[in-house]
Design an enzyme around this catalytic site. Structure first.
Site, short mmCIF file in Angstrom:
data_model
loop_
_atom_site.label_atom_id
_atom_site.label_comp_id
_atom_site.label_asym_id
_atom_site.label_seq_id
_atom_site.Cartn_x
_atom_site.Cartn_y
_atom_site.Cartn_z
N PRO A 66 -5.31 -14.26 8.22
CA PRO A 66 -4.34 -13.16 8.31
C PRO A 66 -3.81 -12.77 6.94
O PRO A 66 -3.55 -13.63 6.09
CB PRO A 66 -3.22 -13.77 9.15
CG PRO A 66 -3.27 -15.23 8.82
CD PRO A 66 -4.71 -15.56 8.56
N GLY A 67 -3.66 -11.49 6.73
CA GLY A 67 -3.02 -11.01 5.50
C GLY A 67 -1.81 -10.19 5.88
O GLY A 67 -0.67 -10.64 5.81
N ARG A 87 -0.74 3.40 -0.35
CA ARG A 87 -1.18 3.52 1.05
C ARG A 87 -0.95 4.91 1.64
O ARG A 87 -1.84 5.44 2.31
CB ARG A 87 -0.54 2.44 1.92
CG ARG A 87 -0.90 1.00 1.48
CD ARG A 87 -0.51 -0.06 2.50
NE ARG A 87 -1.42 -0.06 3.62
CZ ARG A 87 -1.18 0.48 4.80
NH1 ARG A 87 0.01 1.03 5.03
NH2 ARG A 87 -2.07 0.47 5.75
N CYS A 101 1.33 12.94 -11.79
CA CYS A 101 0.80 14.30 -11.81
C CYS A 101 -0.38 14.48 -10.87
O CYS A 101 -1.52 14.62 -11.31
CB CYS A 101 0.38 14.67 -13.23
SG CYS A 101 1.79 14.68 -14.30
N1 LLP Z 1 -10.61 -11.36 5.97
C1 LLP Z 1 -11.47 -10.45 5.48
C2 LLP Z 1 -12.88 -10.81 5.35
C3 LLP Z 1 -11.02 -9.17 5.12
O1 LLP Z 1 -11.86 -8.27 4.66
C4 LLP Z 1 -9.63 -8.85 5.26
C5 LLP Z 1 -9.12 -7.55 4.86
C6 LLP Z 1 -8.78 -9.84 5.77
C7 LLP Z 1 -9.30 -11.09 6.11
C8 LLP Z 1 -7.33 -9.62 5.96
O2 LLP Z 1 -7.07 -8.60 6.86
P1 LLP Z 1 -5.59 -8.33 7.38
O3 LLP Z 1 -5.17 -9.53 8.19
O4 LLP Z 1 -4.70 -8.12 6.20
O5 LLP Z 1 -5.72 -7.10 8.20
N2 LLP Z 1 -5.92 -1.96 1.87
C9 LLP Z 1 -5.99 -1.76 3.30
C10 LLP Z 1 -6.42 -3.02 4.01
C11 LLP Z 1 -7.77 -3.54 3.59
C12 LLP Z 1 -8.18 -4.80 4.31
C13 LLP Z 1 -9.43 -5.36 3.78
N3 LLP Z 1 -9.84 -6.61 4.37
C14 LLP Z 1 -4.63 -1.28 3.76
O6 LLP Z 1 -3.73 -1.10 2.94
O7 LLP Z 1 -4.43 -1.01 4.94
#
Ligand code: LLP
Length: 401
Positions: free
Chosen positions: A259-260, A297, A327
């Site tokens: 999780p992120g 974002r 800009c």
């Molecule tokens: N594991 C893998 C292999 C991933 O590619 C990602 C995110 C995660 C875990 C974590 O995902 P999460 O739990 O955070 O959804 N910049 C974009 C999000 C890009 C996510 C890329 N991969 C945004 O701001 O929405």
């Protein structure tokens, strides 16, 4: 949280993170997997400040990394190598070498070419590299196209058939040890069914691998749990865990989850100061000192972040675009939202900015990156100082002729 005091002390624009909230989220998810063997490997791409990683490490978390830089961050922040995973669609030789030498839990290979490079490098080092394969279950995660990764049209992972063949290859290699399997179908997921379906497909693959003597120990379900930015319906951690567990009957695997966003998004706030208001023929603008280089974002994904004027929360107002000084017409934090009238030095609180906020910031327009502050038990501490002009030009200055 006294954002005014924080803004006075640390300046604006400013990222503020509530570590207690981060930890509550971590515990909720950890508990959802209950008695099962599980490892939460925080996806450090979401917010890779060393102190944030260290904080999760202290809760017992591992780290999911997508570059050797992130692996180094995880190690520096005190995460044990046996809790570190290295994913990513294009790993360089030097990155693979360093990851094998660091003896991390496993390297997650995303293509045949990459698996074979890992084998060559492990052989050179006289080692056996622990690997997993990222399987693409070809399931539509029903999220934003930029953050959906589980369809065969996406660049990530290998197909089921290819995976089988590659597991056999790895199993027969003296320098590869296939210990894991991995899938990640997308981010900001709000539908449970695609997760369950993917998990089922991958669990069935694990069963068929078992039949040919390949024993998968780590079942890595990726990250992707969605959070509330606006009025999304969310997946409860318990239901998420149950959906996955329901597909694992008879398998003795450790569940790895990456999780992120779920851990950090809603515990972070971006604080920016009003510089001016301006009314064009058609539109009202609030011009603030934070911009797309600080929080991209909204510009990149048209993402919604709730914004409030500090001290005027809930007051009625009129329609406005909140824009920064960069800009570009695409430089906005919000479009067509309702805000009360603001004055010079009013503070805006931009919600849900703890994930993919600071980490995606840049120095565009020669703007130093914002400072980051952690709040723990009500007390604030700086965890990254504001970048100065000198910081921004430091790597160029000595080349002037
Ligand atoms: N594991 C893998 C292999 C991933 O590619 C990602 C995110 C995660 C875990 C974590 O995902 P999460 O739990 O955070 O959804 N910049 C974009 C999000 C890009 C996510 C890329 N991969 C945004 O701001 O929405």
């Amino acid at each position: 949280m006294d954002y005014r005091a924080l803004a006075n002390e640390y300046g604006t624009p400013l990222y503020v993170y509530d570590f207690n909230y981060f930890n509550e989220q971590y515990n909720k998810l950890k508990e959802a997997f209950g008695g099962r063997k599980s490892l939460l490997a925080y996806a450090i791409k979401a917010n890779s400040n060393l102190s944030v990683i260290q904080n999760f490490g202290r809760q017992g978390s591992g780290a999911d990394c997508v570059s050797i830089g992130e692996v180094r961050r995880a190690l520096k922040a005190g995460i044990a190598p046996y809790k570190i995973i290295f994913s990513g669609v294009g790993k360089r030789d030097d990155e693979i070498r360093e990851a094998i030498e660091a003896d991390i839990l496993f390297i997650n290979a995303e293509s045949e070419g990459e698996l074979k490079r890992i084998e060559v490098i492990a052989k050179e080092l006289g080692k056996e590299a622990r690997i997993s394969l990222r399987v693409n279950p070809n399931i539509d995660p029903q999220t934003h196209p930029y953050i959906s990764t589980g369809l065969s049209e996406n660049k990530f992972g290998v197909s089921l058939n290819e995976a089988k063949r590659l597991y056999l290859f790895a199993h027969n290699s003296a320098n590869l040890n296939p210990v894991g399997i991995h899938f990640h179908i997308g981010s900001q997921l709000t539908q449970l069914e695609p997760i369950r379906e993917s998990s089922q497909i991958v669990a069935d693959l694990v069963r068929s691998l078992e039949k040919v003597g390949i024993e998968i120990k780590f079942f890595d379900v990726g990250g992707g749990l969605g959070v509330k930015y606006n009025n999304e319906m969310l997946i409860e951690p318990y239901d998420y865990a149950q959906a996955i567990l329901s597909t694992l009957a008879g398998l003795d695997v450790t569940i790895v989850c990456e999780p992120g966003r779920f851990l950090t998004a809603n515990g972070g706030h971006f604080i920016t100061k009003v510089l001016y208001e301006k009314q064009s023929d058609k539109k009202r603008f609030v011009i603030v000192d934070g911009a797309m280089n600080d929080l991209i974002r909204p510009s990149l994904y048209n993402a919604f972040h709730k914004i409030e004027v500090l001290g005027k929360e809930g007051a009625s107002g009129s329609t406005v675009d909140v824009v920064g000084p960069v800009c570009e017409s695409g430089d906005f934090l919000a479009k067509n939202i309702e805000l009360p009238e603001t004055g010079h030095d009013d503070l805006l609180v931009v919600h849900s900015s703890g994930a993919y906020g600071f980490v995606m910031s840049s120095n565009y327009n020669t703007r130093g990156r914002a400072a980051e502050v952690a709040i723990e038990e009500g007390k604030a501490r700086l965890i990254r100082r504001r970048e100065t002009f000198e910081d921004v030009v430091a790597l160029e200055e000595s080349y002037l002729q």
